[in-house]
Write a protein that holds these residues in place. Structure first.
Motif, short mmCIF file in Angstrom:
data_model
loop_
_atom_site.label_atom_id
_atom_site.label_comp_id
_atom_site.label_asym_id
_atom_site.label_seq_id
_atom_site.Cartn_x
_atom_site.Cartn_y
_atom_site.Cartn_z
N TYR A 37 38.06 72.81 45.30
CA TYR A 37 38.55 71.89 44.29
C TYR A 37 39.23 72.64 43.14
CZ TYR A 37 35.46 68.38 46.42
OH TYR A 37 34.85 67.52 47.29
N ASN A 38 40.15 71.94 42.48
CA ASN A 38 40.72 72.37 41.20
C ASN A 38 41.37 73.75 41.21
OD1 ASN A 38 39.93 69.96 39.88
ND2 ASN A 38 37.85 70.77 39.61
N THR A 88 45.98 65.18 46.23
CA THR A 88 46.29 66.14 45.18
C THR A 88 46.16 65.48 43.81
OG1 THR A 88 47.89 67.06 46.73
CG2 THR A 88 48.00 67.86 44.48
N LYS A 89 45.75 66.28 42.81
CA LYS A 89 45.68 65.78 41.43
C LYS A 89 46.83 66.35 40.62
CE LYS A 89 41.52 67.34 40.73
NZ LYS A 89 40.22 67.65 40.08
N LYS A 90 47.29 65.59 39.63
CA LYS A 90 48.33 66.06 38.72
C LYS A 90 47.79 66.00 37.30
CE LYS A 90 53.30 65.66 37.91
NZ LYS A 90 54.52 64.86 38.20
N THR A 126 44.20 71.12 43.49
CA THR A 126 43.68 70.73 44.79
C THR A 126 42.48 69.81 44.67
OG1 THR A 126 42.17 72.61 44.93
CG2 THR A 126 44.39 72.92 45.81
N GLU A 127 42.34 68.94 45.64
CA GLU A 127 41.07 68.33 46.00
C GLU A 127 40.64 69.04 47.27
OE1 GLU A 127 39.23 66.03 44.63
OE2 GLU A 127 40.49 64.91 43.22
N LYS A 128 39.43 68.79 47.74
CA LYS A 128 39.00 69.40 49.00
C LYS A 128 39.43 68.51 50.15
CE LYS A 128 35.00 71.67 51.10
NZ LYS A 128 33.55 71.93 50.97
#
Length: 418
Positions: free
Chosen positions: A341-342, A362-364, A372-374
């Protein structure tokens, strides 16, 4: 006289939602495109609304208040809420299968029994509610076996291929400890996986294209079995003989569902394993284009999808269409995954056209960096005049992306130059 702009509501999240929304943006009469639920990564010229995928009443209220011309439910959660029947009963245009019709694709155990009932060639299997009966089945099974949860998921991998009885028994224990029911155990079929997608109004089905699927996470078909990690389309290995046999399977499928008064309207994928020349086993049905192959398929369609969807809804599909117009291009796609993560994803800004990227989990951040996420992060798709050129473009783009712990298959469409 100007044609009225058409507002579209798409329900779901992930790469396939992104791909279909971008396809509709090119439509000449498009008005507003709405997507629910909210996403941390938002597409330009798309509006996001904060309504749950299974909030049928809230979604109907939104559709009525915003003059929605067409609703497309993609997520399993939305289909299981039977939003299609609810919208139909309230006079709304909605393109997708009812809950009862979609069961063949949303319930692994039911879908497998359905294939057996319509005499489609499929692998040997057993379905179990009790752990001891499942353990007894494993003692005489031919290995490897694949064990699937009953409920299908496009985002969470719902299966595990077990080469030994000890691993299979261990995985069964985990599933039964979670009170899973209707656990499907089937013999693993060796061969190359492919999917053929159809558009259907419940009575007539027209094929779109074939897709060669990569299901295992490691090069050379090693690692863990997933729902899909990459693809190329069209799949040049699929002969007219195979397509003809699949057409018969689709006809039997639609006929059986029609007799139950649950006609299947929507996109229906038939996933198969190629076991030899013109020979294949049917694995399962898919309720829509998958995350790893949606853009690859859509990039090959030259027809007006909104018109086609509305033709299915209004009952004119068989009169108005004999085939779906496709182009002569080829697509290659890879899904990028992460172990942690992250972690910062670098290099996306170096890709010439970010519209080729469809995000999954995905995170923004507020400063426009990607984390990243897993699991599956995004699918990158390239389309060109030949498979080899599309593949070269794909891996040129992927070579720009750097992140700790990310991975993707490097052998998609390797040595293919038809």
């Amino acid at each position: 006289m100007l044609e009225e702009k058409q507002n579209i509501l798409i329900i779901g999240q992930g790469a396939n939602i992104s791909a279909i929304a971008k396809k509709f943006l090119n439509h000449k009469n498009i008005g507003e495109i709405y997507i629910t639920p909210e996403s941390s990564i938002k597409l330009e010229n798309i509006k996001y609304i904060d309504i749950r995928e299974d909030d049928t009443t809230g979604l109907l209220k939104f559709a009525l208040e915003n003059n929605i011309h067409l609703t497309i439910p993609v997520s399993e959660k939305a289909l299981k809420s039977d939003i299609v029947s609810f919208f139909q009963a309230n006079g709304q245009n909605i393109f997708g299968p009812t809950k009862d019709a979609a069961t063949i694709a949303l319930n692994n155990a039911f879908g497998k029994k359905f294939l057996y009932k319509i005499h489609a060639q499929t692998s040997k299997f057993g379905i179990f509610d009790k752990q001891q009966l499942a353990e007894d089945y494993l003692k005489s099974a031919k290995y490897p076996v694949t064990i699937k949860c009953s409920e299908y998921s496009n985002i969470i991998d719902d299966r595990l291929t077990c080469p030994t009885i000890s691993l299979a028994s261990e995985y069964l224990s985990v599933l039964f400890s979670k009170n899973e029911s209707d656990i499907l155990i089937e013999e693993f079929t060796f061969g190359k996986t492919f999917t053929v997608y159809y558009i259907t109004d419940g009575y007539t089905a027209i094929p779109i294209t074939s897709v060669a699927d990569y299901k295992f996470t490691e090069d050379g078909d090693g690692g863990i079995l997933s729902n899909g990690i990459g693809c190329y389309a069209p799949d040049f290995r699929i002969s007219d003989i195979i397509l003809s046999r699949l057409d018969n399977i689709i006809k039997n499928t639609l006929s059986s569902l029609e007799k139950k008064e649950t006609p299947y309207l929507g996109i229906l994928g038939v996933e198969c394993v190629l076991t030899g020349e013109d020979r294949f086993f049917v694995s399962e049905f898919k309720p829509f284009f998958q995350h790893h192959d949606c853009a690859a398929v859509l990039n090959l369609i030259d027809d007006d999808l909104i018109k086609i969807f509305m033709s299915c809804i209004n009952g004119f599909f068989s009169d108005e269409y004999e085939q779906i117009k496709t182009n002569d291009f080829a697509s290659v796609a890879a899904t990028v995954t992460a172990r942690q993560y992250n972690k910062h994803i670098n290099g996306l800004d170096k890709i010439e056209d970010l519209s080729n990227v469809d995000f999954i989990k995905t995170k923004k951040t507020n400063n426009d960096s990607y984390l990243t996420e897993k699991g599956a992060l995004f699918t990158l798709t390239r389309t060109a005049g030949t498979l080899s050129r599309a593949r070269n473009y794909l891996y040129e783009d992927l070579s720009e992306i750097h992140c700790e712990g990310i991975k993707y298959r490097k052998d998609i469409c390797a040595n293919k130059n038809p």
